[in-house]
Design a protein around this motif. Structure first.
Motif, PDB file in Angstrom:
ATOM      1  N   VAL A  76     103.494 -16.729  35.591  1.00 56.48           N
ATOM      2  CA  VAL A  76     102.870 -15.413  35.417  1.00 56.48           C
ATOM      3  C   VAL A  76     103.772 -14.338  36.025  1.00 56.48           C
ATOM      4  CG1 VAL A  76     100.483 -16.219  35.301  1.00 56.48           C
ATOM      5  CG2 VAL A  76     101.458 -15.678  37.522  1.00 56.48           C
ATOM      6  N   GLU A  77     103.728 -13.163  35.411  1.00 56.58           N
ATOM      7  CA  GLU A  77     104.596 -12.053  35.840  1.00 56.58           C
ATOM      8  C   GLU A  77     103.895 -11.152  36.841  1.00 56.58           C
ATOM      9  OE1 GLU A  77     107.731 -11.339  34.779  1.00 56.58           O
ATOM     10  OE2 GLU A  77     107.930 -12.924  33.266  1.00 56.58           O
ATOM     11  N   ALA A  78     102.545 -11.199  36.821  1.00 58.90           N
ATOM     12  CA  ALA A  78     101.795 -10.315  37.727  1.00 58.90           C
ATOM     13  C   ALA A  78     100.843 -11.155  38.561  1.00 58.90           C
ATOM     14  CB  ALA A  78     101.015  -9.287  36.919  1.00 58.90           C
ATOM     15  N   ILE A  79     100.589 -10.724  39.772  1.00 58.85           N
ATOM     16  CA  ILE A  79      99.670 -11.448  40.660  1.00 58.85           C
ATOM     17  C   ILE A  79      98.271 -11.426  40.033  1.00 58.85           C
ATOM     18  CG2 ILE A  79      98.590 -11.415  42.949  1.00 58.85           C
ATOM     19  CD1 ILE A  79     101.306 -10.376  44.019  1.00 58.85           C
ATOM     20  N   PRO A  80      97.705 -12.621  39.759  1.00 57.43           N
ATOM     21  CA  PRO A  80      96.486 -12.658  38.948  1.00 57.43           C
ATOM     22  C   PRO A  80      95.188 -12.458  39.715  1.00 57.43           C
ATOM     23  CG  PRO A  80      97.256 -14.876  39.373  1.00 57.43           C
ATOM     24  CD  PRO A  80      98.204 -13.960  40.073  1.00 57.43           C
ATOM     25  N   ILE A  81      95.244 -12.024  40.976  1.00 59.43           N
ATOM     26  CA  ILE A  81      93.994 -11.732  41.688  1.00 59.43           C
ATOM     27  C   ILE A  81      94.105 -10.322  42.255  1.00 59.43           C
ATOM     28  CG2 ILE A  81      93.526 -14.160  42.268  1.00 59.43           C
ATOM     29  CD1 ILE A  81      94.445 -13.624  45.095  1.00 59.43           C
ATOM     30  N   PRO A  82      92.958  -9.680  42.503  1.00 60.72           N
ATOM     31  CA  PRO A  82      93.010  -8.288  42.972  1.00 60.72           C
ATOM     32  C   PRO A  82      93.688  -8.188  44.337  1.00 60.72           C
ATOM     33  CG  PRO A  82      90.749  -8.968  42.446  1.00 60.72           C
ATOM     34  CD  PRO A  82      91.587 -10.188  42.385  1.00 60.72           C
ATOM     35  N   LEU A  83      94.523  -7.170  44.476  1.00 54.92           N
ATOM     36  CA  LEU A  83      95.238  -6.977  45.740  1.00 54.92           C
ATOM     37  C   LEU A  83      94.494  -5.963  46.602  1.00 54.92           C
ATOM     38  CD1 LEU A  83      98.879  -6.663  44.415  1.00 54.92           C
ATOM     39  CD2 LEU A  83      97.832  -8.593  45.582  1.00 54.92           C
ATOM     40  N   SER A  84      94.652  -6.115  47.896  1.00 53.50           N
ATOM     41  CA  SER A  84      94.051  -5.135  48.805  1.00 53.50           C
ATOM     42  C   SER A  84      94.931  -5.047  50.036  1.00 53.50           C
ATOM     43  CB  SER A  84      92.640  -5.577  49.218  1.00 53.50           C
ATOM     44  OG  SER A  84      92.735  -6.774  49.968  1.00 53.50           O
ATOM     45  N   ARG A  85      94.747  -4.017  50.777  1.00 56.28           N
ATOM     46  CA  ARG A  85      95.541  -3.826  51.984  1.00 56.28           C
ATOM     47  C   ARG A  85      95.354  -4.991  52.976  1.00 56.28           C
ATOM     48  NH1 ARG A  85      99.988  -0.876  53.812  1.00 56.28           N
ATOM     49  NH2 ARG A  85     100.265  -2.140  55.666  1.00 56.28           N
ATOM     50  N   VAL A 115     107.391 -17.935  42.589  1.00 57.36           N
ATOM     51  CA  VAL A 115     107.312 -17.889  44.055  1.00 57.36           C
ATOM     52  C   VAL A 115     106.043 -18.624  44.504  1.00 57.36           C
ATOM     53  CG1 VAL A 115     107.196 -16.390  46.081  1.00 57.36           C
ATOM     54  CG2 VAL A 115     108.576 -15.710  44.100  1.00 57.36           C
ATOM     55  N   TYR A 116     104.944 -18.355  43.765  1.00 56.97           N
ATOM     56  CA  TYR A 116     103.672 -19.034  44.070  1.00 56.97           C
ATOM     57  C   TYR A 116     103.861 -20.546  44.008  1.00 56.97           C
ATOM     58  CZ  TYR A 116      98.933 -20.780  43.624  1.00 56.97           C
ATOM     59  OH  TYR A 116      97.775 -21.494  43.811  1.00 56.97           O
ATOM     60  N   GLN A 117     104.535 -20.998  42.954  1.00 57.05           N
ATOM     61  CA  GLN A 117     104.694 -22.438  42.765  1.00 57.05           C
ATOM     62  C   GLN A 117     105.562 -23.072  43.860  1.00 57.05           C
ATOM     63  OE1 GLN A 117     106.552 -24.556  39.274  1.00 57.05           O
ATOM     64  NE2 GLN A 117     104.416 -24.451  38.619  1.00 57.05           N
ATOM     65  N   ALA A 118     106.563 -22.322  44.316  1.00 54.08           N
ATOM     66  CA  ALA A 118     107.395 -22.847  45.408  1.00 54.08           C
ATOM     67  C   ALA A 118     106.520 -23.099  46.641  1.00 54.08           C
ATOM     68  CB  ALA A 118     108.511 -21.863  45.742  1.00 54.08           C
ATOM     69  N   ILE A 119     105.555 -22.214  46.878  1.00 49.62           N
ATOM     70  CA  ILE A 119     104.658 -22.406  48.031  1.00 49.62           C
ATOM     71  C   ILE A 119     103.724 -23.593  47.769  1.00 49.62           C
ATOM     72  CG2 ILE A 119     102.881 -21.374  49.493  1.00 49.62           C
ATOM     73  CD1 ILE A 119     103.874 -18.621  48.586  1.00 49.62           C
ATOM     74  N   ALA A 120     103.131 -23.599  46.577  1.00 51.00           N
ATOM     75  CA  ALA A 120     102.099 -24.595  46.271  1.00 51.00           C
ATOM     76  C   ALA A 120     102.674 -26.007  46.177  1.00 51.00           C
ATOM     77  CB  ALA A 120     101.386 -24.224  44.974  1.00 51.00           C
ATOM     78  N   GLN A 121     103.865 -26.140  45.590  1.00 50.14           N
ATOM     79  CA  GLN A 121     104.394 -27.485  45.328  1.00 50.14           C
ATOM     80  C   GLN A 121     105.654 -27.803  46.110  1.00 50.14           C
ATOM     81  OE1 GLN A 121     104.928 -27.952  41.117  1.00 50.14           O
ATOM     82  NE2 GLN A 121     102.813 -27.381  40.657  1.00 50.14           N
ATOM     83  N   ILE A 137      95.445 -20.792  39.882  1.00 48.36           N
ATOM     84  CA  ILE A 137      95.630 -22.059  40.590  1.00 48.36           C
ATOM     85  C   ILE A 137      97.085 -22.533  40.557  1.00 48.36           C
ATOM     86  CG2 ILE A 137      94.913 -24.490  40.658  1.00 48.36           C
ATOM     87  CD1 ILE A 137      92.733 -22.393  41.363  1.00 48.36           C
ATOM     88  N   SER A 138      97.745 -22.367  39.379  1.00 46.23           N
ATOM     89  CA  SER A 138      99.087 -22.942  39.253  1.00 46.23           C
ATOM     90  C   SER A 138     100.186 -21.887  39.155  1.00 46.23           C
ATOM     91  CB  SER A 138      99.152 -23.823  38.003  1.00 46.23           C
ATOM     92  OG  SER A 138      99.071 -22.993  36.857  1.00 46.23           O
ATOM     93  N   GLY A 139      99.811 -20.627  38.928  1.00 47.88           N
ATOM     94  CA  GLY A 139     100.828 -19.583  38.756  1.00 47.88           C
ATOM     95  C   GLY A 139     101.470 -19.640  37.384  1.00 47.88           C
TER      96      GLY A 139
END
Ligand code: HEC
Length: 202
Positions: free
Chosen positions: A82-91, A144-150, A73-75
């Motif tokens: 966080v250093e790694a994307i915390p949800i599964p990635l897919s094409r 980067v996530y936080q820049a988008i979210a906030q 939710i907050s990164g």
């Protein structure tokens, strides 16, 4: 037939209704607005603590709040990005990230993430930074996530336009743009790609 028969009656009643309204006997439809009420911060003898502004019941959650693990939710976890994307990635997710990136970020940060855009040329106070150069190149994904979210500084938030999963898909696409310029470490390649690459390079 019935409707047609009733028509003259309706027409006859209409002027009557109109005259009711103008004669001042109409209903007060504003009575919910114009009733006795307290103003914010006023004292209210009705409550034991006399506070008119009540606290929501314990456990109340705003309807618009996203629920889920804090890193998603907050990164951030324990005050660190966080250093790694915390949800599964897919094409498909990466493709969607690209599409969203091109809609919401590229106008300022450039299609290739290099900060080259007409908008950037015309932003005088602070330019949108390049993602493929330091310092953003070395940011943990959570930042980067936080820049988008906030939002960040002069950059507005895109939290309304992009849901949690969409934000991470944009982050994943930004990462892909970054890896392209960084060159990819052989170790992070998926097994089949690595094997093929090593064969071809031999
Ligand atoms: C309207 C132009 C604009 C758009 C659109 C925009 N940005 Fe930005 N962005 C900026 C500016 C300007 C800054 C620098 C703000 C500052 O330093 O005050 C910035 C900064 C950033 C940073 C650096 C934050 C930090 O912690 O240093 C990141 C990451 C970023 N943007 C990502 C994105 C992503 C991802 C999108 C798309 C969802 C996006 N931006 C859309 C203008 C924009």
């Amino acid at each position: 037939m019935k409707t047609i028969a009733a028509l003259p009656l309706v027409l006859a009643v209409c002027p009557l209704l109109a005259s009711c309204n103008s004669s001042g006997t109409e209903r007060d439809f504003e009575r919910m607005v114009n009733q006795a009420h307290f103003e914010y911060y006023e004292e209210a003898p009705f409550f034991d603590d006399r506070r008119v502004m009540r606290e929501p019941p314990e456990g109340t959650v705003p309807r618009e709040r996203f629920l889920g693990p804090p890193e998603v939710i907050s990164g951030m976890v324990d005050g660190k990005f966080v250093e790694a994307i915390p949800i599964p990635l897919s094409r498909p997710m990466l493709d969607h990230g690209r599409e969203r990136y091109e809609v919401f970020c590229a106008a300022c940060h450039g299609v290739g993430g290099d900060g080259v855009s007409v908008v950037a040329d015309n932003m005088e106070l602070r330019k949108p930074p390049s993602f493929v150069e330091a310092p953003v190149l070395d940011y943990p994904v959570g930042r980067v996530y936080q820049a988008i979210a906030q939002g960040y500084g002069l950059m507005p938030t895109y939290g309304q336009e992009l849901g949690v999963e969409e934000r991470w898909s944009v982050v994943a696409y930004v990462r892909a743009l970054q890896l392209r310029t960084k060159g990819v470490a052989v170790g992070v390649l998926p097994e089949p790609v690595r094997v093929r690459m090593q064969e071809e390079l031999r």
